[in-house]
Write a protein that holds these residues in place. Structure first.
Motif, PDB file in Angstrom:
ATOM      1  N   VAL A 187       0.788  11.698  -3.977  1.00  0.00           N
ATOM      2  CA  VAL A 187      -0.149  12.598  -3.362  1.00  0.00           C
ATOM      3  C   VAL A 187      -1.200  13.026  -4.465  1.00  0.00           C
ATOM      4  CG1 VAL A 187      -0.780  14.808  -2.462  1.00  0.00           C
ATOM      5  CG2 VAL A 187       0.873  13.392  -1.321  1.00  0.00           C
ATOM      6  N   PRO A 188      -0.517  13.574  -5.975  1.00  0.00           N
ATOM      7  CA  PRO A 188      -1.218  14.203  -6.683  1.00  0.00           C
ATOM      8  C   PRO A 188      -2.414  13.242  -7.223  1.00  0.00           C
ATOM      9  CG  PRO A 188       0.982  14.573  -7.089  1.00  0.00           C
ATOM     10  CD  PRO A 188       0.938  13.479  -5.896  1.00  0.00           C
ATOM     11  N   GLY A 189      -2.241  11.951  -7.151  1.00  0.00           N
ATOM     12  CA  GLY A 189      -2.998  11.191  -7.762  1.00  0.00           C
ATOM     13  C   GLY A 189      -4.292  10.691  -6.699  1.00  0.00           C
ATOM     14  N   LEU A 190      -4.118  11.062  -5.564  1.00  0.00           N
ATOM     15  CA  LEU A 190      -5.230  10.588  -4.390  1.00  0.00           C
ATOM     16  C   LEU A 190      -6.574  11.121  -5.089  1.00  0.00           C
ATOM     17  CD1 LEU A 190      -3.379  11.572  -1.107  1.00  0.00           C
ATOM     18  CD2 LEU A 190      -3.880   9.257  -2.081  1.00  0.00           C
ATOM     19  N   PRO A 191      -6.965  12.191  -5.732  1.00  0.00           N
ATOM     20  CA  PRO A 191      -8.364  12.642  -5.671  1.00  0.00           C
ATOM     21  C   PRO A 191      -8.771  11.587  -6.950  1.00  0.00           C
ATOM     22  CG  PRO A 191      -7.081  14.469  -5.888  1.00  0.00           C
ATOM     23  CD  PRO A 191      -5.859  13.413  -5.687  1.00  0.00           C
ATOM     24  N   LYS A 192      -7.864  10.933  -7.696  1.00  0.00           N
ATOM     25  CA  LYS A 192      -8.570   9.792  -8.647  1.00  0.00           C
ATOM     26  C   LYS A 192      -9.184   8.673  -8.146  1.00  0.00           C
ATOM     27  CE  LYS A 192      -4.867   9.070 -10.935  1.00  0.00           C
ATOM     28  NZ  LYS A 192      -4.129   8.527 -12.275  1.00  0.00           N
ATOM     29  N   ILE A 193      -8.904   8.399  -6.746  1.00  0.00           N
ATOM     30  CA  ILE A 193      -9.212   7.066  -6.410  1.00  0.00           C
ATOM     31  C   ILE A 193     -10.869   7.079  -6.016  1.00  0.00           C
ATOM     32  CG2 ILE A 193      -8.886   5.597  -4.319  1.00  0.00           C
ATOM     33  CD1 ILE A 193      -5.853   6.480  -4.053  1.00  0.00           C
ATOM     34  N   THR A 194     -11.519   5.944  -6.472  1.00  0.00           N
ATOM     35  CA  THR A 194     -12.786   5.909  -6.511  1.00  0.00           C
ATOM     36  C   THR A 194     -13.123   4.679  -5.408  1.00  0.00           C
ATOM     37  OG1 THR A 194     -12.956   4.768  -8.349  1.00  0.00           O
ATOM     38  CG2 THR A 194     -13.275   7.113  -8.602  1.00  0.00           C
ATOM     39  N   ALA A 195     -12.273   4.079  -5.285  1.00  0.00           N
ATOM     40  CA  ALA A 195     -12.591   2.808  -4.251  1.00  0.00           C
ATOM     41  C   ALA A 195     -12.915   3.077  -3.116  1.00  0.00           C
ATOM     42  CB  ALA A 195     -11.288   1.812  -4.184  1.00  0.00           C
ATOM     43  N   PRO A 196     -13.889   2.424  -2.330  1.00  0.00           N
ATOM     44  CA  PRO A 196     -13.869   2.714  -0.800  1.00  0.00           C
ATOM     45  C   PRO A 196     -12.767   2.392   0.056  1.00  0.00           C
ATOM     46  CG  PRO A 196     -15.899   1.280  -1.800  1.00  0.00           C
ATOM     47  CD  PRO A 196     -14.612   1.450  -2.759  1.00  0.00           C
ATOM     48  N   THR A 197     -12.410   3.539   0.699  1.00  0.00           N
ATOM     49  CA  THR A 197     -11.292   3.440   1.177  1.00  0.00           C
ATOM     50  C   THR A 197     -11.229   3.675   2.753  1.00  0.00           C
ATOM     51  OG1 THR A 197     -10.018   4.364  -0.577  1.00  0.00           O
ATOM     52  CG2 THR A 197      -8.832   4.751   1.339  1.00  0.00           C
ATOM     53  N   LEU A 198     -10.388   2.772   3.530  1.00  0.00           N
ATOM     54  CA  LEU A 198     -10.245   3.085   5.043  1.00  0.00           C
ATOM     55  C   LEU A 198      -8.595   3.358   5.316  1.00  0.00           C
ATOM     56  CD1 LEU A 198     -11.059   2.683   8.148  1.00  0.00           C
ATOM     57  CD2 LEU A 198     -10.675   0.357   7.938  1.00  0.00           C
ATOM     58  N   VAL A 199      -8.416   4.360   5.756  1.00  0.00           N
ATOM     59  CA  VAL A 199      -7.131   4.456   6.383  1.00  0.00           C
ATOM     60  C   VAL A 199      -6.925   4.339   7.691  1.00  0.00           C
ATOM     61  CG1 VAL A 199      -5.032   6.178   6.330  1.00  0.00           C
ATOM     62  CG2 VAL A 199      -6.914   6.205   4.471  1.00  0.00           C
ATOM     63  N   ILE A 200      -5.956   3.754   8.249  1.00  0.00           N
ATOM     64  CA  ILE A 200      -5.779   3.261   9.613  1.00  0.00           C
ATOM     65  C   ILE A 200      -4.310   3.597   9.888  1.00  0.00           C
ATOM     66  CG2 ILE A 200      -5.925   1.773  11.440  1.00  0.00           C
ATOM     67  CD1 ILE A 200      -7.471  -0.261   9.615  1.00  0.00           C
ATOM     68  N   SER A 201      -4.216   4.437  11.150  1.00  0.00           N
ATOM     69  CA  SER A 201      -2.942   4.714  11.450  1.00  0.00           C
ATOM     70  C   SER A 201      -2.606   4.585  12.963  1.00  0.00           C
ATOM     71  CB  SER A 201      -2.690   6.464  11.227  1.00  0.00           C
ATOM     72  OG  SER A 201      -2.257   6.652  10.064  1.00  0.00           O
ATOM     73  N   GLY A 202      -1.283   4.213  13.282  1.00  0.00           N
ATOM     74  CA  GLY A 202      -1.149   3.820  14.520  1.00  0.00           C
ATOM     75  C   GLY A 202      -0.798   5.203  15.449  1.00  0.00           C
ATOM     76  N   ALA A 203      -1.320   5.687  16.530  1.00  0.00           N
ATOM     77  CA  ALA A 203      -1.039   6.566  17.419  1.00  0.00           C
ATOM     78  C   ALA A 203       0.404   6.824  17.761  1.00  0.00           C
ATOM     79  CB  ALA A 203      -1.918   6.698  18.452  1.00  0.00           C
ATOM     80  N   GLU A 204       1.135   5.841  17.964  1.00  0.00           N
ATOM     81  CA  GLU A 204       2.302   5.658  18.481  1.00  0.00           C
ATOM     82  C   GLU A 204       3.510   5.438  17.182  1.00  0.00           C
ATOM     83  OE1 GLU A 204       2.768   6.631  21.510  1.00  0.00           O
ATOM     84  OE2 GLU A 204       0.636   6.581  21.725  1.00  0.00           O
ATOM     85  N   ASP A 205       3.141   5.649  16.021  1.00  0.00           N
ATOM     86  CA  ASP A 205       3.742   5.304  14.702  1.00  0.00           C
ATOM     87  C   ASP A 205       4.890   6.406  14.689  1.00  0.00           C
ATOM     88  OD1 ASP A 205       4.923   4.615  12.553  1.00  0.00           O
ATOM     89  OD2 ASP A 205       3.179   4.014  11.284  1.00  0.00           O
ATOM     90  N   LYS A 206       6.132   6.140  14.924  1.00  0.00           N
ATOM     91  CA  LYS A 206       7.097   7.190  14.591  1.00  0.00           C
ATOM     92  C   LYS A 206       7.661   7.324  13.200  1.00  0.00           C
ATOM     93  CE  LYS A 206       8.471   7.426  19.683  1.00  0.00           C
ATOM     94  NZ  LYS A 206       7.524   6.684  20.101  1.00  0.00           N
TER      95      LYS A 206
END
Length: 255
Positions: A187-206
């Motif tokens: 988490v602490p390093g997330l703001p460093k990321i400059t690459a174009p990013t897509l995040v996909i989650s599954g609605a039923e992902d337990k």
């Protein structure tokens, strides 16, 4: 470390690296290969260390080890930079790469994953159980996390085949990756990321619910976040058409 890999598609196409989840192999990305190749991409799939046909060093493993394996693979193949798509543990590897080797990551797709999985005791207990009892029991439980029950009921043969990936994962590789997940915090390093990013989650992902994906998307400037309905943890397989289209749209949108 020289991980096992497969390369498909045009030699001069933009490179996409696909990274597997814990307890699976490069075969989990089979639904995505032909659409990516048909759209001109050169697809590199590999088995994470300790999985499939890759070497199984003794633990502990660090996320820097997994990321370093990818960088070594790209160097061996003469690839300067690549799009990177990973699911679960593979997505975490991609996040680490985007944080620590940004010059090698053209874009990032993080599927059904987390920057801080949590559940430390659960992961450590699972590692202990696997070392004591093997992976047969874990493989049975994994299918219920990977897919929704309606999909399992409709695709029993595919479910059994995919369960076999977990059942045949080397014990030390699986356990060492469990221990890696137990205290991982990207988490602490997330703001460093400059690459174009897509995040996909599954609605039923337990296993890693959408809130985990939202943390990643919120932490990266300009990241896009999508939730796919009727998808559990292995959403790229259960809802292959939707995941593949989202990935293709993202890759084509990167300059």
């Amino acid at each position: 470390m020289a991980v096992h890999h497969v390369v498909e598609g045009p030699a001069d196409g933009p490179v996409v690296v696909l990274s597997n989840s814990i307890g699976s192999t490069l075969r989990m990305w089979e639904p995505q290969v032909k659409p990516l190749v048909d759209n001109g991409f050169r697809v590199i799939r590999y088995d994470t260390r300790g999985h499939g046909e890759s070497p199984v060093p003794n633990g502990p493993y660090g996320i820097d080890d997994l990321g370093g394996d990818v960088l070594a693979l790209l160097a061996r193949l003469g690839v300067e930079s690549a799009h990177f798509a990973g699911l679960s543990l593979g997505g975490m590897t991609g996040v680490w790469l985007a944080q620590n080797a940004p010059e090698h990551v053209r874009s990032l797709v993080a599927c059904c994953t987390s920057a801080q999985p949590g559940n430390t005791r659960m992961w450590l207990d699972r590692a202990k159980t696997v070392r004591a009892e093997g992976l047969a029991g874990i493989a049975q439980g994994a299918i219920g996390r990977w897919f929704t029950q309606p999909w399992i009921d409709a695709n029993p043969e595919q479910a059994a085949k995919l369960s076999e990936m977990t059942a045949t994962t080397p014990v030390e590789g699986y356990a060492s990756c469990c221990e890696l997940l137990a205290d991982l915090d990207l988490v602490p390093g997330l703001p460093k990321i400059t690459a174009p990013t897509l995040v996909i989650s599954g609605a039923e992902d337990k296993a890693l619910p959408p809130d985990h994906g939202r943390v990643i998307a919120d932490g990266i400037s300009g990241a896009r976040f999508e939730i796919v309905d009727n998808a559990a943890h292995l959403g790229s397989y259960e809802q292959a058409g939707r995941f593949t289209q989202l990935i293709l749209d993202h890759l084509k949108g990167v300059a």
